[in-house]
Design an enzyme around this catalytic site. Structure first.
Site, PDB file in Angstrom:
ATOM      1  N   ASP A 102       0.732  -1.335  -0.047  1.00 17.90           N
ATOM      2  CA  ASP A 102      -0.041  -0.053   0.134  1.00 17.90           C
ATOM      3  C   ASP A 102       0.674   1.085   0.109  1.00 17.90           C
ATOM      4  OD1 ASP A 102      -2.006   1.756   0.684  1.00 17.90           O
ATOM      5  OD2 ASP A 102      -3.051   0.446   1.647  1.00 17.90           O
ATOM      6  N   ASP A 204      -3.012   4.751  -2.276  1.00 22.17           N
ATOM      7  CA  ASP A 204      -3.781   5.464  -1.349  1.00 22.17           C
ATOM      8  C   ASP A 204      -4.177   6.885  -1.878  1.00 22.17           C
ATOM      9  OD1 ASP A 204      -4.985   5.298   1.329  1.00 22.17           O
ATOM     10  OD2 ASP A 204      -3.713   7.137   1.576  1.00 22.17           O
ATOM     11  N   GLU A 261      -6.504   4.160  -5.477  1.00 23.14           N
ATOM     12  CA  GLU A 261      -7.848   4.410  -4.791  1.00 23.14           C
ATOM     13  C   GLU A 261      -8.336   5.620  -5.062  1.00 23.14           C
ATOM     14  OE1 GLU A 261      -9.470   4.979  -0.028  1.00 23.14           O
ATOM     15  OE2 GLU A 261      -7.668   6.040  -0.684  1.00 23.14           O
ATOM     16  N   HIS A 334     -11.148  -2.002   4.347  1.00 17.80           N
ATOM     17  CA  HIS A 334     -11.144  -1.416   5.788  1.00 17.80           C
ATOM     18  C   HIS A 334     -11.941  -0.243   6.159  1.00 17.80           C
ATOM     19  CE1 HIS A 334      -7.980   0.527   3.503  1.00 17.80           C
ATOM     20  NE2 HIS A 334      -7.948   1.469   4.468  1.00 17.80           N
ATOM     21  N   ASP A 335     -12.220   0.470   5.297  1.00 19.89           N
ATOM     22  CA  ASP A 335     -13.071   1.941   5.374  1.00 19.89           C
ATOM     23  C   ASP A 335     -14.377   1.617   5.280  1.00 19.89           C
ATOM     24  OD1 ASP A 335     -10.340   3.145   5.522  1.00 19.89           O
ATOM     25  OD2 ASP A 335     -10.235   3.458   3.345  1.00 19.89           O
TER      26      ASP A 335
HETATM   27  C1  NOJ Z   1      -7.514   5.919   2.394  1.00 16.85           C
HETATM   28  C2  NOJ Z   1      -7.285   4.723   3.269  1.00 16.85           C
HETATM   29  O1  NOJ Z   1      -7.892   3.294   2.825  1.00 16.85           O
HETATM   30  C3  NOJ Z   1      -7.964   5.248   4.877  1.00 16.85           C
HETATM   31  O2  NOJ Z   1      -7.784   4.110   5.761  1.00 16.85           O
HETATM   32  C4  NOJ Z   1      -6.869   6.075   5.339  1.00 16.85           C
HETATM   33  O3  NOJ Z   1      -7.456   6.633   6.431  1.00 16.85           O
HETATM   34  C5  NOJ Z   1      -6.783   7.191   4.383  1.00 16.85           C
HETATM   35  N1  NOJ Z   1      -6.771   7.009   3.007  1.00 16.85           N
HETATM   36  C6  NOJ Z   1      -5.689   8.145   4.745  1.00 16.85           C
HETATM   37  O4  NOJ Z   1      -4.659   7.721   4.160  1.00 16.85           O
END
Ligand code: NOJ
Length: 554
Positions: A102, A204, A261, A334-335
């Site tokens: 990542d 990310d 992402e 995970h979000d």
């Molecule tokens: C996206 C990530 O998936 C998330 O978990 C993170 O808090 C934010 N970007 C900041 O890096």
């Protein structure tokens, strides 16, 4: 149409997200380790996994669980050592599994040596590596932008007597991609990991790397008078130039994949982002994850949506990548809250709901990305108090809900429903203490259903969610129609059924799943001449689906 053997390895495989802090603790410390991932390679292999996306495990103060990187060339001691990582990469390859790192490149931790130097004066060698601006005349922040985790996106620095920009938490200062030295330093990091033999990268928060030429106030969108930073900086024109350079300097000539992402990129923009002319191999586009949520993404506001809305959102990305690029199929990461809760608006057994979603993921066109635990059909955790949550965005949403007039119970209910921590509770391996995750007290509470919902119990139960996932993974590997075949949506306006067809030469397969708690009827001629390849509830009758039934014909 591409043939099976013309697809890249990462198009044929299944990807699996490991949140290392919650996967397996081999050291009795309450948090997971890299060696814990190595210990479970057999488990992953049995699930048909060929790529493991590991969320950040670099040295970090862990304000945002690793998404605040202090040193991209070191493994955080809580996870183990670089030797552990090298061992994981090597053992993984023996299992046919490649690691996916990542890359958090929009920002670093405030503890990163780059930022420490940058903030030390206005004229040091890295003075321009972050986004620094003077205060307005009255001393206030340069703009009214609100960070994604709440509060101003600007933080005052006493030393430099300037503000720095942070799209996320104040401990996550944004890098200045306009500076070619910054870009090169980031590409060097990616090449360091690619040279180690990883299989790819998840990049990310990539839509925020390019900032607008002028920084101006946005229209206030909340009682705080602020304006979401996302509206001001996401997907700024010119961003693709940076990413083409990234691709040329890192990706080209390597047998790896890059998945971005990309919150803020819509399905109709995908052609510029993926494929031959694009910058990534795949892109996580979020329109379907936003459907079960209020459009403002405020958790305490009510979401209004129907199954056709969800189907349209999924189909848009699928169709946009039909001939260019590749589609990453996902419901969880995970979000997100757990999908068995997130995508259903009626009560029903979690295991059956999980099988519905699994059928969609594993038979649709694209590379399925599973979140650890999704293959066991977890629900959200039964949080009892706001103090149990670790995630900073959850705490922020809780405060926001109180400020919107909700009482404590209402604010807690919103967090229980949507918190990112739902996806981050420890993996449930067996029925022993702490679900076999750790011999010490876990950093987040283990879900209280672990005695029955765990890997060992599900391996022994032929009708478990895990065995459903394994069965469909095998089907997908055996039948090229599921990887290479074309994809066409069926029954698009149906309020209960999600259905699609896959076709390749003479083969045809149809997936039909019922998202509702009532029987659902469809025209049996859709599956005429096909055999039932898998049914989540025994045997299905053509023309009707039982509540939460999933069936694949081919
Ligand atoms: C996206 C990530 O998936 C998330 O978990 C993170 O808090 C934010 N970007 C900041 O890096």
């Amino acid at each position: 149409m591409a043939k099976q053997n013309e697809l890249a390895w990462w198009q044929r495989t299944i990807a699996y997200e490991v949140y290392p802090k919650s996967f397996l603790d081999t050291r009795g410390q309450g948090t997971g380790t890299i060696a814990g991932i190595t210990a479970k390679l057999d488990y992953l292999q049995k699930l048909g996994v060929g790529a493991v996306w590991i969320t950040p495990c670099y040295r970090s103060p862990m304000v945002d669980n690793g998404y605040d990187v202090a040193d991209y060339y070191q493994i955080d001691p809580s996870f183990g050592t670089m030797d552990d990582m090298d061992e994981l990469i090597a053992r993984g390859r023996e299992h046919g599994i490649r690691m996916v790192m990542d890359l958090v490149f929009n920002h670093t931790s405030e503890e990163c040596a780059w930022f420490v130097e940058s903030r030390s004066s206005r004229d040091n060698a890295k003075a321009d590596w972050y986004i620094w601006r003077d205060a307005r005349e009255d001393g206030s922040a340069p703009t009214n932008w609100r960070s994604i985790f709440g509060g101003s996106a600007w933080e005052w620095d006493e030393g430099r007597q300037q503000y720095y920009l942070h799209t996320f938490a104040k401990q996550q200062p944004d890098l200045n991609w306009e500076n070619p030295e910054v870009r090169q330093a980031l590409f060097d990091i990616a090449n360091y990991w690619a040279d180690k033999g990883v299989g790819g990268f998840r990049i990310d928060a990539i839509t925020y790397i390019k900032k607008p030429a002028e920084f101006v106030d946005g229209p206030a969108d909340g009682a705080d008078g602020m304006s979401a930073v996302h509206a001001a900086t996401a997907n700024t024109p010119g961003i693709l130039d940076f990413l083409h350079e990234f691709k040329a300097k890192v990706r080209d000539g390597r047998d790896i994949f890059m998945v971005g992402e990309a919150n803020g990129v819509s399905a109709d923009e995908l052609d510029q982002w993926v494929g031959e002319q694009g910058v990534f191999d795949l892109l996580f586009e979020f329109s379907h994850t936003l459907i079960p949520m209020h459009p403002s993404e405020v958790w305490c506001r009510k979401a209004e949506w129907t199954l056709p809305d969800l189907k349209r959102a999924l189909a848009a990305s699928q169709v946009a990548t039909a001939t260019n690029g590749w589609y990453p199929a996902f419901f969880e990461n995970h979000d997100q809250p757990r999908s068995t809760v997130n995508y259903f608006q009626c009560a029903g057994p979690l295991a059956e709901k999980a099988k519905v979603l699994g059928a969609v993921l594993l038979t649709t066109r694209g590379t399925p990305f599973l979140m650890q635990g999704e293959e066991l059909g977890y629900g959200n955790a039964p949080w009892k108090s706001i103090d149990e949550f670790d995630d900073l965005s959850t705490r922020n949403q809780y405060q926001f809900a109180l400020s919107e007039g909700l009482d404590e119970d209402g604010a807690l209910a919103a967090c229980v429903r949507y918190s990112r921590d739902n996806a981050r509770t420890p993996m449930q391996w067996d029925a022993s203490a702490n679900a076999g995750f750790s011999s010490a007290e876990p950093w987040l509470p283990v879900h209280d259903d672990y005695a029955t919902c765990n890997v060992v119990a599900q391996e022994a139960d032929p009708s478990s969610v895990l065995n459903w996932y394994r069965k469909l993974a095998a089907l997908r590997a055996e039948r090229p129609v599921f990887t290479v075949g074309d994809w066409t949506a069926l029954l698009v306006d149906d309020e209960q059924i999600m259905a699609f067809e896959r076709t390749l030469d003479d083969s045809r397969a149809v997936t039909l799943v019922n998202f509702s708690d009532e029987p659902a009827v469809y025209d049996a001629s859709l599956v005429e001449g096909l055999e039932q390849l898998a049914c989540s509830q025994g045997t299905s009758t053509a023309g009707v689906l039982r509540p939460f039934e999933a069936v694949i014909w081919g």
